[in-house]
Design a protein around this motif. Sequence first.
Motif, PDB file in Angstrom:
ATOM      1  N   GLY A   1      -6.736  10.875   0.908  1.00 49.63           N
ATOM      2  CA  GLY A   1      -5.764  11.398   2.006  1.00 49.63           C
ATOM      3  C   GLY A   1      -6.365  10.059   3.655  1.00 49.63           C
ATOM      4  N   ASP A   2      -6.299   8.949   2.642  1.00 47.85           N
ATOM      5  CA  ASP A   2      -7.125   8.061   4.033  1.00 47.85           C
ATOM      6  C   ASP A   2      -5.782   7.596   4.755  1.00 47.85           C
ATOM      7  OD1 ASP A   2     -10.223   7.032   3.634  1.00 47.85           O
ATOM      8  OD2 ASP A   2      -8.886   6.054   2.044  1.00 47.85           O
ATOM      9  N   GLU A   3      -4.497   7.568   4.287  1.00 48.60           N
ATOM     10  CA  GLU A   3      -3.765   6.708   5.158  1.00 48.60           C
ATOM     11  C   GLU A   3      -3.951   5.592   5.805  1.00 48.60           C
ATOM     12  OE1 GLU A   3      -0.705   8.815   8.847  1.00 48.60           O
ATOM     13  OE2 GLU A   3      -1.844   9.944   7.830  1.00 48.60           O
TER      14      GLU A   3
ATOM     15  N   TYR B   1       9.164  -8.905 -13.500  1.00 48.20           N
ATOM     16  CA  TYR B   1       9.843  -9.256 -12.444  1.00 48.20           C
ATOM     17  C   TYR B   1       9.871  -7.589 -11.530  1.00 48.20           C
ATOM     18  CZ  TYR B   1      12.704 -11.033  -8.690  1.00 48.20           C
ATOM     19  OH  TYR B   1      13.748 -11.185  -7.628  1.00 48.20           O
ATOM     20  N   LEU B   2       9.451  -7.882 -10.185  1.00 53.50           N
ATOM     21  CA  LEU B   2       9.894  -6.163  -9.181  1.00 53.50           C
ATOM     22  C   LEU B   2       8.882  -4.901  -9.641  1.00 53.50           C
ATOM     23  CD1 LEU B   2      13.547  -7.547  -7.881  1.00 53.50           C
ATOM     24  CD2 LEU B   2      11.336  -7.387  -6.893  1.00 53.50           C
ATOM     25  N   LYS B   3       8.106  -4.985 -10.377  1.00 49.70           N
ATOM     26  CA  LYS B   3       7.079  -3.821 -11.585  1.00 49.70           C
ATOM     27  C   LYS B   3       6.183  -3.950 -10.968  1.00 49.70           C
ATOM     28  CE  LYS B   3      10.381  -3.772 -16.405  1.00 49.70           C
ATOM     29  NZ  LYS B   3      10.846  -3.154 -15.159  1.00 49.70           N
ATOM     30  N   VAL B   4       5.410  -2.578 -10.668  1.00 51.38           N
ATOM     31  CA  VAL B   4       4.056  -2.965 -10.029  1.00 51.38           C
ATOM     32  C   VAL B   4       2.936  -2.877 -11.870  1.00 51.38           C
ATOM     33  CG1 VAL B   4       2.747  -1.146  -8.932  1.00 51.38           C
ATOM     34  CG2 VAL B   4       4.433  -1.059  -8.457  1.00 51.38           C
TER      35      VAL B   4
ATOM     36  N   ASN C   1       0.719  -1.042  -0.237  1.00 50.27           N
ATOM     37  CA  ASN C   1       0.129   0.070  -0.328  1.00 50.27           C
ATOM     38  C   ASN C   1       0.919   1.192   0.146  1.00 50.27           C
ATOM     39  OD1 ASN C   1       0.582  -0.976   2.493  1.00 50.27           O
ATOM     40  ND2 ASN C   1      -0.587   0.164   3.283  1.00 50.27           N
ATOM     41  N   THR C   2       0.328   2.224  -0.257  1.00 48.79           N
ATOM     42  CA  THR C   2       0.875   3.553  -0.538  1.00 48.79           C
ATOM     43  C   THR C   2       1.046   4.672   0.459  1.00 48.79           C
ATOM     44  OG1 THR C   2      -0.815   4.439  -1.720  1.00 48.79           O
ATOM     45  CG2 THR C   2       1.182   3.912  -3.144  1.00 48.79           C
TER      46      THR C   2
ATOM     47  N   GLU D   1      -4.609   7.362  -1.958  1.00 46.87           N
ATOM     48  CA  GLU D   1      -4.003   6.011  -2.102  1.00 46.87           C
ATOM     49  C   GLU D   1      -4.549   5.505  -2.913  1.00 46.87           C
ATOM     50  OE1 GLU D   1      -3.011   6.047   2.435  1.00 46.87           O
ATOM     51  OE2 GLU D   1      -2.759   8.259   1.835  1.00 46.87           O
ATOM     52  N   TYR D   2      -3.385   3.772  -2.675  1.00 45.27           N
ATOM     53  CA  TYR D   2      -3.863   2.095  -3.932  1.00 45.27           C
ATOM     54  C   TYR D   2      -2.807   1.492  -3.138  1.00 45.27           C
ATOM     55  CZ  TYR D   2       0.899   3.394  -6.141  1.00 45.27           C
ATOM     56  OH  TYR D   2       2.199   3.508  -6.756  1.00 45.27           O
TER      57      TYR D   2
END
Length: 120
Positions: free
Chosen positions: A58-60, A45-48, A19-20, A31-32
């Motif tokens: 602004g959920d945090e 590999y290792l990529k979003v 999570n971001t 956020e995602y």
Amino acid sequence: MLMRMTWLIKRREKFSFENTFLSVEIREKPEYLGTIHVDPNSPTYLKVIHRLYVPNLGDELHHSGWNSCSSSHGDSSGDRRFLMLPSLISRMVYIVNTKKNPNSPSLHKVVEPEEILAKT
């Protein structure tokens, strides 16, 4: 401990869900939850490979947890289908289905803070 380590070697994860957390200055988008390939044999590999945006700004998003505790990895009855994403500011809990399509998880349910208060 050795038995658990053996299980981990036999069943290597193919995806990581991260999570971001966006700083106050750049909260122009929600956020995602990012899906990342962690299989070394994958061309991505290792990529979003996917971003699942939550509906609120602004959920945090805080650290996430599985519906089936990660300590039950050796228990075949455990099913890590839903990922729980709590948010610190809105106090909502996002339930994400990661089993239906691990490449592209989907929002299964949003638990409102009022529902949590009423049941606790």
